[in-house]
Write a protein that holds these residues in place. Structure first.
Motif, PDB file in Angstrom:
ATOM      1  N   GLN A  84       0.822  -1.201   0.000  1.00 36.42           N
ATOM      2  CA  GLN A  84       0.000   0.000   0.000  1.00 36.42           C
ATOM      3  C   GLN A  84       0.854   1.249   0.000  1.00 36.42           C
ATOM      4  O   GLN A  84       2.035   1.239   0.368  1.00 36.42           O
ATOM      5  N   SER A  85       0.230   2.332  -0.448  1.00 36.76           N
ATOM      6  CA  SER A  85       0.803   3.665  -0.355  1.00 36.76           C
ATOM      7  C   SER A  85      -0.204   4.515   0.424  1.00 36.76           C
ATOM      8  O   SER A  85      -1.193   3.994   0.939  1.00 36.76           O
ATOM      9  N   ASP A  86       0.032   5.808   0.510  1.00 40.59           N
ATOM     10  CA  ASP A  86      -0.904   6.672   1.225  1.00 40.59           C
ATOM     11  C   ASP A  86      -2.282   6.675   0.578  1.00 40.59           C
ATOM     12  O   ASP A  86      -3.303   6.797   1.261  1.00 40.59           O
ATOM     13  N   LYS A  87      -2.324   6.504  -0.752  1.00 42.28           N
ATOM     14  CA  LYS A  87      -3.592   6.637  -1.480  1.00 42.28           C
ATOM     15  C   LYS A  87      -4.171   5.316  -1.973  1.00 42.28           C
ATOM     16  O   LYS A  87      -5.385   5.216  -2.177  1.00 42.28           O
ATOM     17  N   PHE A  88      -3.319   4.312  -2.165  1.00 45.68           N
ATOM     18  CA  PHE A  88      -3.790   3.084  -2.807  1.00 45.68           C
ATOM     19  C   PHE A  88      -3.415   1.828  -2.020  1.00 45.68           C
ATOM     20  O   PHE A  88      -2.371   1.783  -1.364  1.00 45.68           O
ATOM     21  N   VAL A  89      -4.272   0.820  -2.131  1.00 44.60           N
ATOM     22  CA  VAL A  89      -3.925  -0.555  -1.778  1.00 44.60           C
ATOM     23  C   VAL A  89      -3.676  -1.266  -3.102  1.00 44.60           C
ATOM     24  O   VAL A  89      -4.519  -1.240  -4.006  1.00 44.60           O
ATOM     25  N   LYS A  90      -2.493  -1.904  -3.230  1.00 45.00           N
ATOM     26  CA  LYS A  90      -2.074  -2.480  -4.505  1.00 45.00           C
ATOM     27  C   LYS A  90      -2.029  -4.008  -4.391  1.00 45.00           C
ATOM     28  O   LYS A  90      -1.355  -4.542  -3.521  1.00 45.00           O
ATOM     29  N   ILE A  91      -2.773  -4.666  -5.277  1.00 44.25           N
ATOM     30  CA  ILE A  91      -2.809  -6.129  -5.290  1.00 44.25           C
ATOM     31  C   ILE A  91      -2.116  -6.623  -6.554  1.00 44.25           C
ATOM     32  O   ILE A  91      -2.450  -6.198  -7.667  1.00 44.25           O
ATOM     33  N   TYR A  92      -1.129  -7.503  -6.385  1.00 43.19           N
ATOM     34  CA  TYR A  92      -0.337  -8.024  -7.499  1.00 43.19           C
ATOM     35  C   TYR A  92      -0.725  -9.481  -7.769  1.00 43.19           C
ATOM     36  O   TYR A  92      -0.645 -10.323  -6.877  1.00 43.19           O
ATOM     37  N   LEU A 135     -10.968  -4.545   4.052  1.00 44.94           N
ATOM     38  CA  LEU A 135     -10.846  -4.042   5.422  1.00 44.94           C
ATOM     39  C   LEU A 135     -11.522  -2.679   5.589  1.00 44.94           C
ATOM     40  O   LEU A 135     -12.184  -2.433   6.597  1.00 44.94           O
ATOM     41  N   LYS A 136     -11.380  -1.814   4.576  1.00 40.47           N
ATOM     42  CA  LYS A 136     -11.959  -0.469   4.659  1.00 40.47           C
ATOM     43  C   LYS A 136     -12.564  -0.099   3.304  1.00 40.47           C
ATOM     44  O   LYS A 136     -12.241  -0.719   2.286  1.00 40.47           O
ATOM     45  N   TRP A 165      -3.673   0.105   6.232  1.00 40.28           N
ATOM     46  CA  TRP A 165      -4.397  -1.158   6.269  1.00 40.28           C
ATOM     47  C   TRP A 165      -3.446  -2.225   6.805  1.00 40.28           C
ATOM     48  O   TRP A 165      -2.422  -2.520   6.195  1.00 40.28           O
ATOM     49  N   ASP A 166      -3.777  -2.816   7.938  1.00 41.33           N
ATOM     50  CA  ASP A 166      -2.951  -3.897   8.475  1.00 41.33           C
ATOM     51  C   ASP A 166      -3.291  -5.232   7.819  1.00 41.33           C
ATOM     52  O   ASP A 166      -2.496  -6.181   7.868  1.00 41.33           O
TER      53      ASP A 166
END
Length: 230
Positions: A84-92, A135-136, A165-166
Motif C-alpha cells: 500500500q501507499s498513502d492513497k492506494f492498496v495495490k494487489i499483485y 478491510l476499509k 491497512w494492516d
C-alpha cells in the motif's frame, strides 16, 4: 528489505528453540501463534520483493499475439501479493502471458468493499479472483487496473487517504486477531518477540524461567557461530 527479513528469520529461530523447550500448553500456544505471525510476515515481505521486480519489466514492449478463440475452464486465483501507499492498496496477481492478451479480456469490477477480476482466454483458460469484505471502503471511481509483464496490478483507491491497512480483508483481520496472544505487539518484529518472551517469563514459574534463560543463551551462542538454520 533484506535487513528486515534477516531480523525476522533470527526471531523465528529463537521462537522455534523456545517452542522445543516449552511444555505447558498456554506457553506453547503463545509461541505457536508468534511463530505463525513471523512466518507470515516473512512470506509477505519476500512476495512483495518479488512483485516489485516484476514491475521493473513494465517498459518491455510486449509481443502482439492473437488470443485463442477457444475457451477452457475457469481457474480461481488464490495466490497474490499486496502492499500500500498513502492513497492506494495495490494487489499483485502473477499470470504468465497476461500482457499479451487483448486489454478487454482483463476485466475488474469494483464496489466499495470488494473487487472481482476476470481474465478471459489466457492460454485457453479463464482466471477469476473475487475479494469481498475489504478491510476499509474504497473509491470505486478512483480504483483501476494496470497490465504489466506477466502481472495484473489492481489499484484500490482508499476512501480515507493516509490510513494504514494492516490486513486486506476483514476476514483476514478477524482470523489473525484470534491467533494473537492477548497482549500487544509493537510494529518492530523484534520488539514484538521481546514482548512475547517477557510476558511468558513474567507469568512462568521457576522451571519455565530457567528453560527460557537456557534456550536464550543457546540460541545466541548458535547465532554467534553462524549456525542459524532457516
Amino acid at each position: 528489505m533484506a535487513s528486515t527479513v534477516e531480523e525476522l528469520q533470527k526471531d523465528l529461530e529463537e521462537v522455534k528453540v523456545l517452542l522445543e523447550k516449552a511444555t505447558r500448553k498456554r506457553v506453547r500456544d503463545a509461541l505457536t501463534a508468534e511463530k505463525s505471525r513471523i512466518e507470515t510476515e516473512i512470506k509477505n515481505k519476500m512476495q512483495q520483493k518479488s512483485q516489485r521486480k516484476a514491475e521493473l519489466l513494465e517498459n518491455e514492449k510486449p509481443a502482439a499475439v492473437v488470443a485463442p478463440i477457444t475457451t477452457g475452464y475457469t481457474v480461481k486465483i488464490s495466490n497474490y501479493g499486496w502492499d500500500q501507499s498513502d492513497k492506494f492498496v495495490k494487489i499483485y496477481i502473477s499470470l504468465t502471458g497476461v500482457h499479451q492478451v487483448p486489454a478487454e479480456n482483463v476485466q475488474v469490477h469494483f464496489t466499495e468493499r470488494s473487487f472481482d477480476l476476470l481474465v478471459k482466454n489466457l492460454n485457453g483458460k479463464s482466471y477469476s479472483m473475487i475479494v469481498n469484505n475489504l478491510l476499509k471502503p474504497i473509491s470505486v471511481e478512483g480504483s483501476s487496473k494496470k497490465i504489466k509483464t506477466d502481472t495484473v496490478l489492481i489499484l484500490c483507491r482508499k476512501k480515507a487517504e493516509n490510513t494504514r491497512w494492516d490486513y486486506l480483508t476483514q476476514v483476514e483481520k478477524e482470523c489473525k486477531e484470534k491467533e494473537k496472544p492477548s497482549y500487544d505487539t509493537e510494529t518492530d518484529p523484534s520488539e514484538g518477540l521481546m514482548n512475547v518472551l517477557k510476558k511468558i517469563y513474567e507469568d512462568g514459574d521457576d522451571d519455565m524461567k530457567r528453560t527460557i534463560n537456557k534456550a536464550w543463551v543457546e540460541s545466541r551462542e548458535k547465532q554467534a557461530k553462524g549456525d542459524t538454520e532457516f
